[in-house]
Scaffold this active site. Structure first.
Site, short mmCIF file in Angstrom:
data_model
loop_
_atom_site.label_atom_id
_atom_site.label_comp_id
_atom_site.label_asym_id
_atom_site.label_seq_id
_atom_site.Cartn_x
_atom_site.Cartn_y
_atom_site.Cartn_z
N HIS A 1 -3.88 -4.38 7.74
CA HIS A 1 -3.96 -3.19 8.59
C HIS A 1 -3.07 -3.36 9.82
CE1 HIS A 1 -5.77 0.77 9.20
NE2 HIS A 1 -5.36 0.57 10.43
N ARG B 1 -6.73 12.90 1.10
CA ARG B 1 -5.65 13.34 1.99
C ARG B 1 -4.30 12.74 1.61
NH1 ARG B 1 -7.29 10.16 7.50
NH2 ARG B 1 -9.16 11.37 7.19
N GLU C 1 -8.66 0.75 -3.14
CA GLU C 1 -9.47 0.84 -1.92
C GLU C 1 -10.38 2.04 -2.03
OE1 GLU C 1 -7.36 1.04 1.70
OE2 GLU C 1 -6.35 -0.84 1.36
N ARG D 1 -9.15 8.36 -0.82
CA ARG D 1 -10.14 8.77 0.19
C ARG D 1 -11.00 9.89 -0.34
NH1 ARG D 1 -9.11 7.04 5.54
NH2 ARG D 1 -10.64 8.62 6.07
N THR E 1 -18.15 -2.31 15.17
CA THR E 1 -17.43 -1.90 16.38
C THR E 1 -15.93 -2.15 16.24
OG1 THR E 1 -18.17 -4.02 17.24
CG2 THR E 1 -19.24 -2.07 18.13
N GLU F 1 -11.32 -8.99 3.10
CA GLU F 1 -10.04 -8.70 3.75
C GLU F 1 -10.32 -8.54 5.24
OE1 GLU F 1 -7.31 -6.06 1.83
OE2 GLU F 1 -6.49 -5.40 3.75
N ASN G 1 0.86 -1.19 0.00
CA ASN G 1 0.00 0.00 0.00
C ASN G 1 0.90 1.25 0.00
OD1 ASN G 1 -1.44 2.26 1.07
ND2 ASN G 1 -3.05 0.89 1.77
N HIS H 1 0.96 6.16 2.00
CA HIS H 1 1.70 7.09 2.85
C HIS H 1 2.93 7.69 2.19
CE1 HIS H 1 -1.33 6.68 5.73
NE2 HIS H 1 -1.20 5.36 5.74
N HIS I 1 -5.60 3.77 -1.63
CA HIS I 1 -6.92 4.19 -1.15
C HIS I 1 -7.15 5.64 -1.55
CE1 HIS I 1 -9.70 4.60 2.66
NE2 HIS I 1 -10.31 4.92 1.54
N1 PXP Z 1 -5.95 -3.04 4.01
C1 PXP Z 1 -6.90 -2.08 4.05
C2 PXP Z 1 -8.26 -2.44 3.60
C3 PXP Z 1 -6.58 -0.77 4.48
O1 PXP Z 1 -7.54 0.16 4.50
C4 PXP Z 1 -5.27 -0.49 4.84
C5 PXP Z 1 -4.91 0.89 5.27
O2 PXP Z 1 -5.07 1.77 4.22
C6 PXP Z 1 -4.31 -1.51 4.76
C7 PXP Z 1 -4.69 -2.79 4.38
C8 PXP Z 1 -2.89 -1.27 5.10
O3 PXP Z 1 -2.76 -0.95 6.44
P1 PXP Z 1 -1.39 -0.40 6.98
O4 PXP Z 1 -1.09 0.86 6.24
O5 PXP Z 1 -1.62 -0.21 8.43
O6 PXP Z 1 -0.35 -1.45 6.69
#
Ligand code: PXP
Length: 246
Positions: free
Chosen positions: A194, A53, A74, A49, A105, A155, A11, A14, A47
């Site tokens: 995640h 951002r 995403e 968003r 939750t 996922e 991913n 960032h 992703h």
């Molecule tokens: N999977 C999904 C569905 C996510 O939304 C994210 C975060 O954008 C990730 C995986 C990756 O998570 P992380 O950046 O914490 O490794």
């Protein structure tokens, strides 16, 4: 222990977070994705968003066309994002919650509570040949909802597992294991992600029904110290070790 090799989706959100901190073009998430491909990633996740951002609209077609790996897009379950997905046609679309009322939750998409809203969106993406996955908590009700929505993939949200420690983490790991096994019975392909990092990835990678991990924040952070290529290679090595392949 499963000996099937796990897929690693990197991913690159960032990288775009850092880019956007100053505006302009650097560091470029497409460049990071190309490097990830060379380092052994099996897919790229991004992703877009609603607030843009990190990843912005112009990144998505470039990530799809210039990198040479399947793109996992995403997206929130909104009309705007579905229209974009249908235009770009990524390999996969992972529906994620962005607003509080869309979440369970545990923080995953509330596939059960949002059933009527999600059903036509999932169908439109599927009909366009996009592999739909739902980012959900490890919860039987959500898994059954995902199956009844006709999503081929879920996922599992590993965020909670990553945040806790000791006995609590063992309980959460067991919940993730049971959910992964339920995926097999429900005919769902199981991914997870995640919060995964070197020190927590192996028990998740060892779950035999899991076929793909999506990892971003830790890898981009680690890249500051070691570079992106060694960070991805080390993650790959730990995943292979957990599968009995290294
Ligand atoms: N999977 C999904 C569905 C996510 O939304 C994210 C975060 O954008 C990730 C995986 C990756 O998570 P992380 O950046 O914490 O490794």
């Amino acid at each position: 222990m499963s000996t099937r090799r796990l897929r690693l989706g990197v991913n690159v959100d960032h990288v775009a977070t850092v880019r956007n901190a100053r505006g302009g073009h650097a560091p470029c998430p497409v460049r990071a994705a190309k490097l990830a491909a060379e380092a052994g990633a099996d897919g790229i996740t991004a992703h877009l968003r609603e607030d843009r951002r990190h990843i912005v609209d112009a990144d998505i077609p470039r990530l799809k066309d210039e990198v040479g790996l399947p793109l996992n897009f995403e997206m929130a379950a909104t009309e705007e994002m579905v229209a974009l997905a249908l235009k770009v046609r990524p390999h996969a679309a992972c529906l994620v919650p962005e607003r509080r009322e869309e979440r369970t939750t545990e923080g995953g998409l509330d596939a059960a509570g949002q059933h009527n809203h999600l059903r036509p969106l999932v169908a439109r993406l599927r009909d366009a040949g996009i592999r739909v996955s739902l980012f959900i908590a490890a919860d039987m009700r959500q898994l059954e909802a995902a199956a009844s929505l006709g999503a081929p993939v879920v996922e599992l949200h590993t965020g909670h597992y990553c945040e806790i420690e000791g006995a609590e983490r063992i309980v959460e790991l067991e919940r993730l294991r049971r959910s992964a096994s339920a995926c097999a019975s429900l005919g769902l392909e199981c991914h997870a992600g995640h919060g995964l990092a070197y020190d927590n990835v192996e028990p998740i990678a060892a779950i035999p029904e899991v076929v793909e991990l999506n990892i971003g924040h830790f890898l981009v952070g680690e890249a500051i110290f070691t570079g992106l290529t060694p960070a991805i290679r080390e993650m790959r090595r730990l995943m292979d070790k957990a599968r009995g392949l290294a």
